[in-house]
Motif scaffolding. Structure first.
Motif, PDB file in Angstrom:
ATOM      1  N   TYR A   1       0.836  -1.205   0.000  1.00  0.00           N
ATOM      2  CA  TYR A   1       0.000   0.000   0.000  1.00  0.00           C
ATOM      3  C   TYR A   1       0.868   1.252   0.000  1.00  0.00           C
ATOM      4  O   TYR A   1       0.573   2.232  -0.692  1.00  0.00           O
ATOM      5  CB  TYR A   1      -0.941   0.028   1.193  1.00  0.00           C
ATOM      6  N   THR A   2       1.935   1.215   0.779  1.00  0.00           N
ATOM      7  CA  THR A   2       2.839   2.360   0.873  1.00  0.00           C
ATOM      8  C   THR A   2       3.400   2.705  -0.490  1.00  0.00           C
ATOM      9  O   THR A   2       3.397   3.868  -0.902  1.00  0.00           O
ATOM     10  CB  THR A   2       3.981   2.064   1.863  1.00  0.00           C
ATOM     11  N   GLN A   3       3.870   1.701  -1.195  1.00  0.00           N
ATOM     12  CA  GLN A   3       4.458   1.928  -2.516  1.00  0.00           C
ATOM     13  C   GLN A   3       3.439   2.528  -3.483  1.00  0.00           C
ATOM     14  O   GLN A   3       3.734   3.491  -4.193  1.00  0.00           O
ATOM     15  CB  GLN A   3       5.027   0.624  -3.068  1.00  0.00           C
ATOM     16  N   VAL A   4       2.245   1.986  -3.498  1.00  0.00           N
ATOM     17  CA  VAL A   4       1.216   2.466  -4.424  1.00  0.00           C
ATOM     18  C   VAL A   4       0.807   3.902  -4.082  1.00  0.00           C
ATOM     19  O   VAL A   4       0.737   4.762  -4.961  1.00  0.00           O
ATOM     20  CB  VAL A   4      -0.019   1.530  -4.406  1.00  0.00           C
ATOM     21  N   LEU A   5       0.552   4.177  -2.800  1.00  0.00           N
ATOM     22  CA  LEU A   5       0.113   5.515  -2.393  1.00  0.00           C
ATOM     23  C   LEU A   5       1.200   6.554  -2.641  1.00  0.00           C
ATOM     24  O   LEU A   5       0.924   7.640  -3.166  1.00  0.00           O
ATOM     25  CB  LEU A   5      -0.298   5.515  -0.918  1.00  0.00           C
ATOM     26  N   CYS A   6       2.430   6.236  -2.285  1.00  0.00           N
ATOM     27  CA  CYS A   6       3.520   7.198  -2.463  1.00  0.00           C
ATOM     28  C   CYS A   6       3.858   7.403  -3.937  1.00  0.00           C
ATOM     29  O   CYS A   6       4.237   8.507  -4.336  1.00  0.00           O
ATOM     30  CB  CYS A   6       4.742   6.776  -1.655  1.00  0.00           C
ATOM     31  N   ASN A   7       3.685   6.379  -4.734  1.00  0.00           N
ATOM     32  CA  ASN A   7       3.870   6.538  -6.173  1.00  0.00           C
ATOM     33  C   ASN A   7       2.812   7.483  -6.743  1.00  0.00           C
ATOM     34  O   ASN A   7       3.106   8.317  -7.592  1.00  0.00           O
ATOM     35  CB  ASN A   7       3.832   5.179  -6.874  1.00  0.00           C
ATOM     36  N   GLU A   8       1.594   7.360  -6.256  1.00  0.00           N
ATOM     37  CA  GLU A   8       0.519   8.271  -6.679  1.00  0.00           C
ATOM     38  C   GLU A   8       0.850   9.711  -6.286  1.00  0.00           C
ATOM     39  O   GLU A   8       0.618  10.639  -7.056  1.00  0.00           O
ATOM     40  CB  GLU A   8      -0.822   7.861  -6.065  1.00  0.00           C
ATOM     41  N   LEU A   9       1.393   9.885  -5.079  1.00  0.00           N
ATOM     42  CA  LEU A   9       1.771  11.226  -4.635  1.00  0.00           C
ATOM     43  C   LEU A   9       2.918  11.760  -5.496  1.00  0.00           C
ATOM     44  O   LEU A   9       2.894  12.922  -5.912  1.00  0.00           O
ATOM     45  CB  LEU A   9       2.157  11.203  -3.149  1.00  0.00           C
ATOM     46  N   ALA A  10       3.889  10.930  -5.769  1.00  0.00           N
ATOM     47  CA  ALA A  10       5.022  11.347  -6.606  1.00  0.00           C
ATOM     48  C   ALA A  10       4.555  11.802  -7.988  1.00  0.00           C
ATOM     49  O   ALA A  10       5.092  12.775  -8.543  1.00  0.00           O
ATOM     50  CB  ALA A  10       6.023  10.195  -6.736  1.00  0.00           C
ATOM     51  N   LYS A  11       3.556  11.139  -8.555  1.00  0.00           N
ATOM     52  CA  LYS A  11       3.028  11.510  -9.875  1.00  0.00           C
ATOM     53  C   LYS A  11       2.531  12.952  -9.901  1.00  0.00           C
ATOM     54  O   LYS A  11       2.590  13.614 -10.937  1.00  0.00           O
ATOM     55  CB  LYS A  11       1.892  10.580 -10.282  1.00  0.00           C
ATOM     56  N   LYS A  12       2.058  13.444  -8.767  1.00  0.00           N
ATOM     57  CA  LYS A  12       1.532  14.814  -8.700  1.00  0.00           C
ATOM     58  C   LYS A  12       2.643  15.858  -8.844  1.00  0.00           C
ATOM     59  O   LYS A  12       2.370  17.032  -9.066  1.00  0.00           O
ATOM     60  CB  LYS A  12       0.764  15.026  -7.405  1.00  0.00           C
ATOM     61  N   PHE A  13       3.897  15.412  -8.693  1.00  0.00           N
ATOM     62  CA  PHE A  13       5.032  16.326  -8.795  1.00  0.00           C
ATOM     63  C   PHE A  13       5.986  15.960  -9.926  1.00  0.00           C
ATOM     64  O   PHE A  13       7.082  16.498 -10.015  1.00  0.00           O
ATOM     65  CB  PHE A  13       5.795  16.344  -7.455  1.00  0.00           C
ATOM     66  N   LYS A  14       5.568  15.060 -10.810  1.00  0.00           N
ATOM     67  CA  LYS A  14       6.461  14.576 -11.867  1.00  0.00           C
ATOM     68  C   LYS A  14       6.872  15.685 -12.839  1.00  0.00           C
ATOM     69  O   LYS A  14       7.912  15.592 -13.467  1.00  0.00           O
ATOM     70  CB  LYS A  14       5.847  13.397 -12.610  1.00  0.00           C
ATOM     71  N   HIS A  15       6.088  16.737 -12.939  1.00  0.00           N
ATOM     72  CA  HIS A  15       6.411  17.841 -13.841  1.00  0.00           C
ATOM     73  C   HIS A  15       7.421  18.815 -13.225  1.00  0.00           C
ATOM     74  O   HIS A  15       7.892  19.729 -13.889  1.00  0.00           O
ATOM     75  CB  HIS A  15       5.134  18.592 -14.215  1.00  0.00           C
ATOM     76  N   LYS A  16       7.771  18.620 -11.957  1.00  0.00           N
ATOM     77  CA  LYS A  16       8.715  19.490 -11.266  1.00  0.00           C
ATOM     78  C   LYS A  16      10.115  18.880 -11.300  1.00  0.00           C
ATOM     79  O   LYS A  16      10.271  17.666 -11.277  1.00  0.00           O
ATOM     80  CB  LYS A  16       8.316  19.653  -9.792  1.00  0.00           C
ATOM     81  N   LYS A  17      11.127  19.717 -11.315  1.00  0.00           N
ATOM     82  CA  LYS A  17      12.520  19.268 -11.194  1.00  0.00           C
ATOM     83  C   LYS A  17      12.785  19.120  -9.698  1.00  0.00           C
ATOM     84  O   LYS A  17      12.744  20.091  -8.954  1.00  0.00           O
ATOM     85  CB  LYS A  17      13.446  20.308 -11.825  1.00  0.00           C
ATOM     86  N   ILE A  18      13.025  17.899  -9.250  1.00  0.00           N
ATOM     87  CA  ILE A  18      13.234  17.618  -7.831  1.00  0.00           C
ATOM     88  C   ILE A  18      14.560  16.887  -7.663  1.00  0.00           C
ATOM     89  O   ILE A  18      14.840  15.911  -8.354  1.00  0.00           O
ATOM     90  CB  ILE A  18      12.076  16.780  -7.253  1.00  0.00           C
ATOM     91  N   ASP A  19      15.373  17.385  -6.721  1.00  0.00           N
ATOM     92  CA  ASP A  19      16.660  16.770  -6.408  1.00  0.00           C
ATOM     93  C   ASP A  19      16.604  15.942  -5.127  1.00  0.00           C
ATOM     94  O   ASP A  19      17.310  14.945  -5.004  1.00  0.00           O
ATOM     95  CB  ASP A  19      17.743  17.845  -6.246  1.00  0.00           C
ATOM     96  N   VAL A  20      15.788  16.384  -4.172  1.00  0.00           N
ATOM     97  CA  VAL A  20      15.717  15.748  -2.858  1.00  0.00           C
ATOM     98  C   VAL A  20      14.285  15.802  -2.348  1.00  0.00           C
ATOM     99  O   VAL A  20      13.581  16.793  -2.551  1.00  0.00           O
ATOM    100  CB  VAL A  20      16.624  16.483  -1.826  1.00  0.00           C
ATOM    101  N   VAL A  21      13.873  14.724  -1.680  1.00  0.00           N
ATOM    102  CA  VAL A  21      12.580  14.701  -0.982  1.00  0.00           C
ATOM    103  C   VAL A  21      12.884  14.658   0.509  1.00  0.00           C
ATOM    104  O   VAL A  21      13.709  13.859   0.957  1.00  0.00           O
ATOM    105  CB  VAL A  21      11.726  13.479  -1.395  1.00  0.00           C
ATOM    106  N   VAL A  22      12.205  15.530   1.272  1.00  0.00           N
ATOM    107  CA  VAL A  22      12.422  15.628   2.720  1.00  0.00           C
ATOM    108  C   VAL A  22      11.089  15.490   3.441  1.00  0.00           C
ATOM    109  O   VAL A  22      10.099  16.117   3.057  1.00  0.00           O
ATOM    110  CB  VAL A  22      13.052  16.990   3.100  1.00  0.00           C
TER     111      VAL A  22
END
Length: 191
Positions: free
Chosen positions: A44-65
């Motif tokens: 569940y963690t992987q699926v939910l966090c992947n969904e959240l990551a998709k919301k920021f895929k258009h952004k240039k991201i170097d680090v997640v905190v």
């Protein structure tokens, strides 16, 4: 994932609780979201966090905190989905949010802040304040569950998987207190 599918995962893992809860903010509520109940299941963690990551895929991201404790697993999984470094902040002896464990972020890095649940946005606001001192670019704030009354104004981009509106009360006017319902402090921080 659709809203009802996400809620189904939270119900299936018994992460949506009812009772009388003391929130980290000091407010009381008849409802509580215990994301740790969801995050104990890697599938569940992987699926939910992947969904959240998709919301920021258009952004240039170097680090997640993410702030400890709730944001640690979310930061790791979102970072994995985005194929970037994932770290966490924690409190020092004085209670201030800081980077420890020799974590570092290069100045001008593009940083995404994530959390499991945002209610008052207090912890993530502290993280953003710390990051600004480090002279990095905070590109956004993401969370699994948004319980805010209004979107945080200290970040330009705020995204969540689901928004849940639960009534909160000050202890002085809490109907649950008046009904003598036992108060539970489920979070990870002491007040």
């Amino acid at each position: 994932m659709k809203h009802n599918e996400i809620i189904s995962v939270f119900k299936k893992t018994q992460a949506l609780l009812s009772g009388h809860f003391l929130l980290t903010s000091g407010l009381h509520s008849a409802n509580y979201v215990q994301c740790a109940k969801v995050l104990q299941y890697p599938k569940y963690t992987q699926v939910l966090c992947n969904e959240l990551a998709k919301k920021f895929k258009h952004k240039k991201i170097d680090v997640v905190v993410g702030p400890a404790l709730g944001g640690i697993i979310v930061a790791y999984e979102v970072a994995r989905s985005l194929n970037v470094k994932g770290i966490f902040t924690e409190r020092d002896k004085t209670g201030s949010m800081c980077l420890r464990r020799d974590f570092s972020i290069a100045p001008k890095s593009n940083v995404l802040v994530v959390e499991d649940v945002v209610t008052t946005a207090g912890s993530v606001k502290e993280v953003v304040k710390l990051l600004k001192k480090l002279k990095v670019n905070v590109v956004g704030l993401g969370c699994l569950v948004d319980r805010t009354k209004s979107k945080p104004k200290f970040v330009k981009c705020f995204k969540s998987l689901v928004r849940l509106k639960f009534q909160t009360y000050k202890s002085s006017n809490c109907p649950l207190c008046k009904d003598s319902i036992a108060l539970i402090k489920p979070g990870s921080r002491k007040i």
